[in-house]
Design an enzyme around this catalytic site. Structure first.
Site, PDB file in Angstrom:
ATOM      1  N   THR A  44       0.831  -1.208   0.000  1.00  0.00           N
ATOM      2  CA  THR A  44       0.000   0.000   0.000  1.00  0.00           C
ATOM      3  C   THR A  44       0.865   1.257   0.000  1.00  0.00           C
ATOM      4  O   THR A  44       0.619   2.208  -0.751  1.00  0.00           O
ATOM      5  CB  THR A  44      -0.909   0.025   1.254  1.00  0.00           C
ATOM      6  OG1 THR A  44      -1.804  -1.087   1.205  1.00  0.00           O
ATOM      7  CG2 THR A  44      -1.714   1.316   1.325  1.00  0.00           C
ATOM      8  N   GLU A 116      -5.168   7.040 -16.299  1.00  0.00           N
ATOM      9  CA  GLU A 116      -4.080   6.081 -16.470  1.00  0.00           C
ATOM     10  C   GLU A 116      -4.406   5.122 -17.602  1.00  0.00           C
ATOM     11  O   GLU A 116      -5.538   5.091 -18.111  1.00  0.00           O
ATOM     12  CB  GLU A 116      -3.825   5.331 -15.152  1.00  0.00           C
ATOM     13  CG  GLU A 116      -3.357   6.253 -14.041  1.00  0.00           C
ATOM     14  CD  GLU A 116      -3.049   5.532 -12.742  1.00  0.00           C
ATOM     15  OE1 GLU A 116      -3.195   4.303 -12.705  1.00  0.00           O
ATOM     16  OE2 GLU A 116      -2.669   6.196 -11.775  1.00  0.00           O
ATOM     17  N   HIS A 232       4.890  -4.015 -14.359  1.00  0.00           N
ATOM     18  CA  HIS A 232       4.717  -2.587 -14.604  1.00  0.00           C
ATOM     19  C   HIS A 232       5.695  -2.184 -15.695  1.00  0.00           C
ATOM     20  O   HIS A 232       6.883  -2.499 -15.622  1.00  0.00           O
ATOM     21  CB  HIS A 232       4.973  -1.770 -13.336  1.00  0.00           C
ATOM     22  CG  HIS A 232       4.445  -0.386 -13.436  1.00  0.00           C
ATOM     23  ND1 HIS A 232       5.055   0.576 -14.206  1.00  0.00           N
ATOM     24  CD2 HIS A 232       3.337   0.196 -12.900  1.00  0.00           C
ATOM     25  CE1 HIS A 232       4.344   1.695 -14.134  1.00  0.00           C
ATOM     26  NE2 HIS A 232       3.305   1.496 -13.342  1.00  0.00           N
ATOM     27  N   ARG A 279      -1.356  -1.744 -19.371  1.00  0.00           N
ATOM     28  CA  ARG A 279       0.040  -2.016 -19.011  1.00  0.00           C
ATOM     29  C   ARG A 279       0.552  -3.352 -19.544  1.00  0.00           C
ATOM     30  O   ARG A 279       1.749  -3.499 -19.772  1.00  0.00           O
ATOM     31  CB  ARG A 279       0.242  -1.912 -17.498  1.00  0.00           C
ATOM     32  CG  ARG A 279      -0.616  -2.787 -16.662  1.00  0.00           C
ATOM     33  CD  ARG A 279      -0.361  -2.550 -15.174  1.00  0.00           C
ATOM     34  NE  ARG A 279      -0.525  -1.155 -14.798  1.00  0.00           N
ATOM     35  CZ  ARG A 279      -0.531  -0.730 -13.537  1.00  0.00           C
ATOM     36  NH1 ARG A 279      -0.404  -1.587 -12.559  1.00  0.00           N
ATOM     37  NH2 ARG A 279      -0.674   0.545 -13.255  1.00  0.00           N
ATOM     38  N   HIS A 340       5.094  -6.261 -10.854  1.00  0.00           N
ATOM     39  CA  HIS A 340       4.355  -5.222 -10.145  1.00  0.00           C
ATOM     40  C   HIS A 340       3.170  -5.749  -9.345  1.00  0.00           C
ATOM     41  O   HIS A 340       2.969  -5.349  -8.204  1.00  0.00           O
ATOM     42  CB  HIS A 340       3.865  -4.189 -11.159  1.00  0.00           C
ATOM     43  CG  HIS A 340       3.179  -3.007 -10.557  1.00  0.00           C
ATOM     44  ND1 HIS A 340       3.779  -2.210  -9.592  1.00  0.00           N
ATOM     45  CD2 HIS A 340       1.943  -2.474 -10.773  1.00  0.00           C
ATOM     46  CE1 HIS A 340       2.944  -1.235  -9.252  1.00  0.00           C
ATOM     47  NE2 HIS A 340       1.826  -1.382  -9.939  1.00  0.00           N
ATOM     48  N   ARG A 375      -5.006  -6.624 -14.435  1.00  0.00           N
ATOM     49  CA  ARG A 375      -5.616  -5.590 -13.584  1.00  0.00           C
ATOM     50  C   ARG A 375      -5.626  -4.235 -14.269  1.00  0.00           C
ATOM     51  O   ARG A 375      -4.628  -3.788 -14.802  1.00  0.00           O
ATOM     52  CB  ARG A 375      -4.831  -5.492 -12.273  1.00  0.00           C
ATOM     53  CG  ARG A 375      -5.305  -4.394 -11.352  1.00  0.00           C
ATOM     54  CD  ARG A 375      -4.378  -4.277 -10.158  1.00  0.00           C
ATOM     55  NE  ARG A 375      -3.085  -3.760 -10.539  1.00  0.00           N
ATOM     56  CZ  ARG A 375      -2.598  -2.576 -10.172  1.00  0.00           C
ATOM     57  NH1 ARG A 375      -3.308  -1.782  -9.406  1.00  0.00           N
ATOM     58  NH2 ARG A 375      -1.406  -2.209 -10.548  1.00  0.00           N
TER      59      ARG A 375
END
Length: 507
Positions: A44, A116, A232, A279, A340, A375
């Site tokens: 986090t 994003e 990532h 991504r 990531h 994701r």
């Protein structure tokens, strides 16, 4: 033996949010949080981008966010889960703000929403480029106000206690005193985060060693979709292994371009969305470019952007680049994909229940069905907030028989045993990380995966024997956990025969 009503393993947004809510609801019950580093060290803390939540109903909608999530997940998301999580976002954001979390606002005084990769609208709520850190700060403040919550930092949970498919607690090592405690709990929540240090090159902190998933696997919980690993695309390039500094996707949302060493903007060659493709597409494209060129990295060009605005939005990124001699007004930032996020994990239902009674999982270690094969950016903090609330609501609104909490809980048998040499553990870990990068990275094939599986199985036998015949130490059990995670990833990669989302396997 330590008796507690709720045992929470991990101190990220998932575990802490649940702790605050359950402590308020049941002030006479005992909540124990065990975390293997300091209380504020978690995935986090390193989340730069923010939380994807629909707050502007005029320009955005739940349906648009749902569609973006389903597209990114490549049709493997559970649609009902996607709808549930996204529609509950505003409520969870309101709670965070009430708890004291501060998010950036624009000149009109409304939330400054970022955009994003993979998002069709500006909907990412953020606190500069340190959103996770701000959320962690606010929730920890709430935790410290609750007298029935105890936080035990530098305590490493290494094995669950189960009987007849029911979780009764966990064995925990105090890393300072080397004492082993047995926690007997009515309910146990795994909120242990990611697996990044299986690969070495990762945006995750050093604590991300897949402990919760490995513990759940040893307890025979259902584990699914471990092959869907998100890399990532833009970690700051560093020749050494270890935690890599993340250059947020929001930088590309802000207008930065990816270029090869010779200046070519290559992303439009691969996707009509160019630099704002999801991504998985960006990571695969960079991987292909590097294989074609033989170079070690590509570059992120921010030189055309408004410098003052950049510094305002991304102060941490600007300072980090400056500290390593990169002047973003003149220099391109060298970047490379790094592990990531894990999209799969411990299978849970809509209430966060695992396949083991009284055991719940939340956050990155869980597989909810939200992410599917990939994701969508900034959906992970949202998922953790929603599912911690779902677990809380289930435990608050469900009646339980007293017999459900009984079982044989015995202390860990401590005998005088030798300690495994740290140099030996570091050597195996380094070899493991290299094997996973080379044989189970962004693009895989069955030949490499089979070779990896054979080596991982040999290591598993070797390290499992060490855990039986050596003193319990965190670094040894972390290595054991990483090897188990490696086997799960490799085996489930072999079993998957179609390319979806972030998973690419070639013949």
């Amino acid at each position: 033996m330590i008796q507690t009503n709720y045992l929470i393993i991990g101190s990220g947004v998932a575990g802490l949010t649940f702790a605050v809510k359950i402590a308020e609801q049941f002030p006479d019950k005992k909540i124990s949080i065990v975390t293997k580093a300091s209380e504020d060290e978690s995935n986090t803390k390193y989340a730069q981008g923010g939380i994807a939540i629909v707050t502007d109903k005029d320009g955005d909608s739940y349906q648009k966010h749902i569609d973006d999530t389903l597209i990114c997940g490549d049709s493997l998301c559970d649609k009902s889960v996607v709808e549930m999580v996204i529609s509950e976002g505003p409520k969870r954001l309101k709670e965070l703000i009430e708890w004291g979390a501060k998010f950036d606002k624009n000149v009109k005084g409304t939330l400054d929403l970022g955009k994003e990769g993979g998002h069709s609208e500006n909907r990412v709520v953020h606190h500069k480029d340190q959103t996770g850190l701000e959320i962690e700060r606010a929730i920890l403040g709430q935790v410290h106000q609750k007298k029935n919550i105890s936080v035990l930092d530098h305590h490493f949970a290494f094995d669950l206690i189960t009987e007849n498919n029911r979780c009764l607690g966990a064995h925990v090592l105090d890393q300072k005193t080397k004492e082993i405690f047995t926690f007997q709990s009515d309910f146990t929540l795994l909120a242990t985060g990611g697996i990044g240090h299986l690969y070495g090159h990762t945006t995750n902190p050093v604590i991300a060693t897949g402990d919760g998933i490995a513990m759940a696997f040893r307890a025979k919980a259902a584990i699914k979709e471990m092959e869907f690993i998100q890399f990532h695309p833009t970690a700051l390039y560093d020749a050494s292994t270890g935690t890599s500094f993340l250059i947020s996707e929001a930088v590309r949302g802000f207008g930065a371009y990816l270029r090869t060493k010779n200046g070519h903007r290559f992303m439009p060659d691969y996707d009509s969305r160019g630099d704002l493709a999801s991504r998985d597409i960006v990571s695969q494209s960079i991987d292909l470019e590097l294989k074609k060129s033989g170079e070690d990295c590509v570059y992120l060009d921010c030189t055309h952007l408004d410098l003052d605005a950049f510094v305002k939005h991304f102060p941490m990124i600007y300072d980090r680049c400056k500290s390593v001699g990169i002047d973003i007004a003149k220099d391109w930032i060298p970047v490379v994909p790094a592990q990531h996020y894990l999209c799969g994990g411990i299978v849970v239902d809509k209430t966060g229940k695992t396949s083991i009674e009284n055991l719940f999982a939340c956050g990155e270690c869980s597989r909810t069905g939200l992410h599917g094969a990939n994701r969508l950016a900034s959906n992970s903090l949202l998922e953790a907030l929603v599912y911690s609330d779902k677990i809380y609501a289930y435990l608050t609104n469900t009646s339980f028989e007293k017999s459900q909490f009984t079982g044989n809980v015995s202390d860990w048998k401590v005998v005088k045993k030798q300690t495994v040499n740290s140099e030996y553990i570091d050597k195996i870990k380094g070899e493991l990380q290299l094997l996973m990068r080379q044989n189970a990275g962004i693009v895989r094939n069955d030949t490499d995966l089979t070779v990896a599986k054979k080596q991982l199985t040999l290591w598993q036998d070797e390290i499992e024997e060490k855990t039986r015949n050596s003193q319990v130490r965190a670094n040894l059990w972390e290595l054991y956990n990483l090897i188990i995670i490696g086997i799960l990833i490799v085996q489930q990669s072999i079993e998957r025969n179609e390319n979806r989302g972030g998973f690419i396997k070639i013949a």
